[in-house]
Write a protein that holds these residues in place. Structure first.
Motif, mmCIF file in Angstrom:
data_model
loop_
_atom_site.group_PDB
_atom_site.id
_atom_site.type_symbol
_atom_site.label_atom_id
_atom_site.label_comp_id
_atom_site.label_asym_id
_atom_site.label_seq_id
_atom_site.Cartn_x
_atom_site.Cartn_y
_atom_site.Cartn_z
ATOM 1 N N LYS A 272 0.964 -1.252 -0.031
ATOM 2 C CA LYS A 272 0.029 0.136 0.151
ATOM 3 C C LYS A 272 0.795 1.418 -0.083
ATOM 4 N N THR A 273 0.219 2.556 -0.227
ATOM 5 C CA THR A 273 0.861 3.832 -0.100
ATOM 6 C C THR A 273 0.074 4.412 1.138
ATOM 7 N N PRO A 274 0.698 5.489 1.636
ATOM 8 C CA PRO A 274 2.120 5.981 1.461
ATOM 9 C C PRO A 274 3.327 5.341 1.782
ATOM 10 N N PHE A 275 4.417 5.562 1.389
ATOM 11 C CA PHE A 275 5.750 5.312 1.861
ATOM 12 C C PHE A 275 6.656 6.350 1.383
ATOM 13 N N ALA A 276 7.832 6.546 2.138
ATOM 14 C CA ALA A 276 8.756 7.557 1.805
ATOM 15 C C ALA A 276 10.231 7.421 2.125
ATOM 16 N N VAL A 277 11.039 7.885 1.354
ATOM 17 C CA VAL A 277 12.478 7.829 1.858
ATOM 18 C C VAL A 277 12.820 9.189 2.345
ATOM 19 N N MET A 278 13.248 9.000 3.515
ATOM 20 C CA MET A 278 13.552 10.654 4.282
ATOM 21 C C MET A 278 15.109 10.737 4.821
ATOM 22 N N VAL A 279 15.839 11.851 4.577
ATOM 23 C CA VAL A 279 16.962 12.185 4.930
ATOM 24 C C VAL A 279 16.991 13.559 5.867
ATOM 25 N N ALA A 280 17.818 13.694 6.697
ATOM 26 C CA ALA A 280 18.024 15.019 7.289
ATOM 27 C C ALA A 280 19.538 15.156 7.525
ATOM 28 N N LEU A 281 20.080 16.355 7.485
ATOM 29 C CA LEU A 281 21.491 16.642 7.964
ATOM 30 C C LEU A 281 21.498 17.584 9.083
ATOM 31 N N LEU A 282 22.158 17.060 10.170
ATOM 32 C CA LEU A 282 22.485 17.906 11.405
ATOM 33 C C LEU A 282 23.751 18.545 11.251
ATOM 34 N N ARG A 283 23.919 19.662 11.603
ATOM 35 C CA ARG A 283 25.482 20.257 12.057
ATOM 36 C C ARG A 283 25.428 20.669 13.304
ATOM 37 N N ASP A 284 26.297 20.094 14.087
ATOM 38 C CA ASP A 284 26.453 20.512 15.665
ATOM 39 C C ASP A 284 25.135 20.312 16.376
ATOM 40 N N GLY A 285 24.028 19.248 15.937
ATOM 41 C CA GLY A 285 23.188 18.999 16.678
ATOM 42 C C GLY A 285 21.720 19.864 16.027
ATOM 43 N N GLU A 286 22.131 20.741 15.163
ATOM 44 C CA GLU A 286 20.963 21.448 14.610
ATOM 45 C C GLU A 286 20.370 21.101 13.100
ATOM 46 N N THR A 287 19.449 21.105 12.893
ATOM 47 C CA THR A 287 19.054 20.643 11.702
ATOM 48 C C THR A 287 19.190 21.730 10.482
ATOM 49 N N ALA A 288 20.162 21.383 9.543
ATOM 50 C CA ALA A 288 20.638 22.065 8.404
ATOM 51 C C ALA A 288 19.791 21.975 6.941
ATOM 52 N N ALA A 289 19.521 20.536 6.836
ATOM 53 C CA ALA A 289 18.388 20.369 5.791
ATOM 54 C C ALA A 289 17.609 19.262 5.875
ATOM 55 N N GLY A 290 16.790 19.087 5.203
ATOM 56 C CA GLY A 290 15.705 17.870 5.215
ATOM 57 C C GLY A 290 15.039 17.398 3.856
ATOM 58 N N TRP A 291 15.063 16.189 3.711
ATOM 59 C CA TRP A 291 14.609 15.685 2.161
ATOM 60 C C TRP A 291 13.351 14.636 2.481
ATOM 61 N N ILE A 292 12.340 14.745 1.731
ATOM 62 C CA ILE A 292 11.444 13.587 1.835
ATOM 63 C C ILE A 292 10.812 13.360 0.766
#
Length: 268
Positions: A104-124
């Motif tokens: 079934k749907t939905p399903f996703a691939v997710m990535v985030a980049l942290l720098r020194d514990g703070e979120t710098a970017a995210g992808w879904i």
């Protein structure tokens, strides 16, 4: 952030989704699906996707670390890297695995980049729709390259649509919420995929979502995306959400006024 990194990660996520995840959808044998804990599945696609993403992401940023859902399942100590100094990637190789395993749907691939514990970017990436939602801290949120903003009005609780993922809520709180849920216009049980819920708020398919269990791979990418689009992400006690947080529910809303309306109706 390096100018081309957003595009490089976008390309990597799409490649892994198209070559590893999607070919396994509706094409899994029973031996390729396992239960990590009651009701929590993992498939060969989760495992292969995480390995490919980890290799690709660390090649893009040499010296970076990876905190992946399946790596943490194998070694819970990996979770402690989330707050480390330097660059840390957060990876959800298949978000909505139970949907995926059921064909079934939905399903996703997710990535985030942290720098020194703070979120710098995210992808879904919504894999079947091939819809990519991306945000970079301070630079806004984008769906398939087009900048997006959350709605700015508040029609009041009775005019709102949202999701309430009840599964992990403590019994007393769940009962209290369910007694008050009629004050909100339309509330669903969610789609069992945070990678759907966060972009749905940005695109105004729904105006809020609320969660109790907040593992970083489920919420770090989407929380940045919603905030960069103009939305609000806070714990139920009103405190700010941080990637290292794990023990308090989240209320995510299209704007501050909607957050307050939903919080007042369901939690205050």
């Amino acid at each position: 952030m390096r100018d081309d990194l957003i595009d490089e990660v976008t390309a990597l996520v799409r490649e892994v989704a198209q070559t590893i995840v999607l070919p396994r959808w509706r094409n899994l044998s029973g031996a390729e699906i396992h239960q990590k804990s009651p009701g929590d599945l993992v498939t060969i696609a989760d495992q292969e996707s995480e390995r490919a993403l980890a290799a690709g992401l660390t090649a893009l940023l040499p010296g970076s670390q990876v905190v992946g859902e399946e790596a943490v399942a194998a070694d819970p100590g990996v979770l402690g890297r989330v707050g480390d100094a330097g660059a840390v990637w957060i990876v959800d190789p298949v978000d909505g695995t139970n949907n995926f395993a059921a064909g079934k749907t939905p399903f996703a691939v997710m990535v985030a980049l942290l720098r020194d514990g703070e979120t710098a970017a995210g992808w879904i990436l919504d894999v079947v729709a091939d819809r990519m939602t991306v945000a970079e801290a301070g630079s806004g949120a984008f769906i398939d390259g087009l900048r997006v903003k959350t709605r700015t009005d508040d029609p009041g609780a009775a005019g709102l649509t949202g999701s309430l993922s009840r599964t992990y809520f403590p019994d007393g709180l769940r009962e209290r919420i369910e007694a008050r849920i009629g004050a909100v216009g339309a509330v669903t049980g969610g789609r069992h995929c945070a990678g759907y819920e966060y972009p749905a708020i940005v695109s105004d398919e729904q105006q809020f979502a609320t969660f109790w269990r907040i593992l970083p791979w489920d919420h770090v990418p989407g929380s940045l995306i919603v905030q960069e689009a103009g939305g609000t992400v806070r714990h139920l006690d009103g405190s700010a959400y941080r990637p290292t947080d794990a023990d308090l529910g989240l209320l995510v809303a299209a704007n501050e006024d909607i957050w307050r309306s939903v919080h007042t109706a369901l939690y205050a």
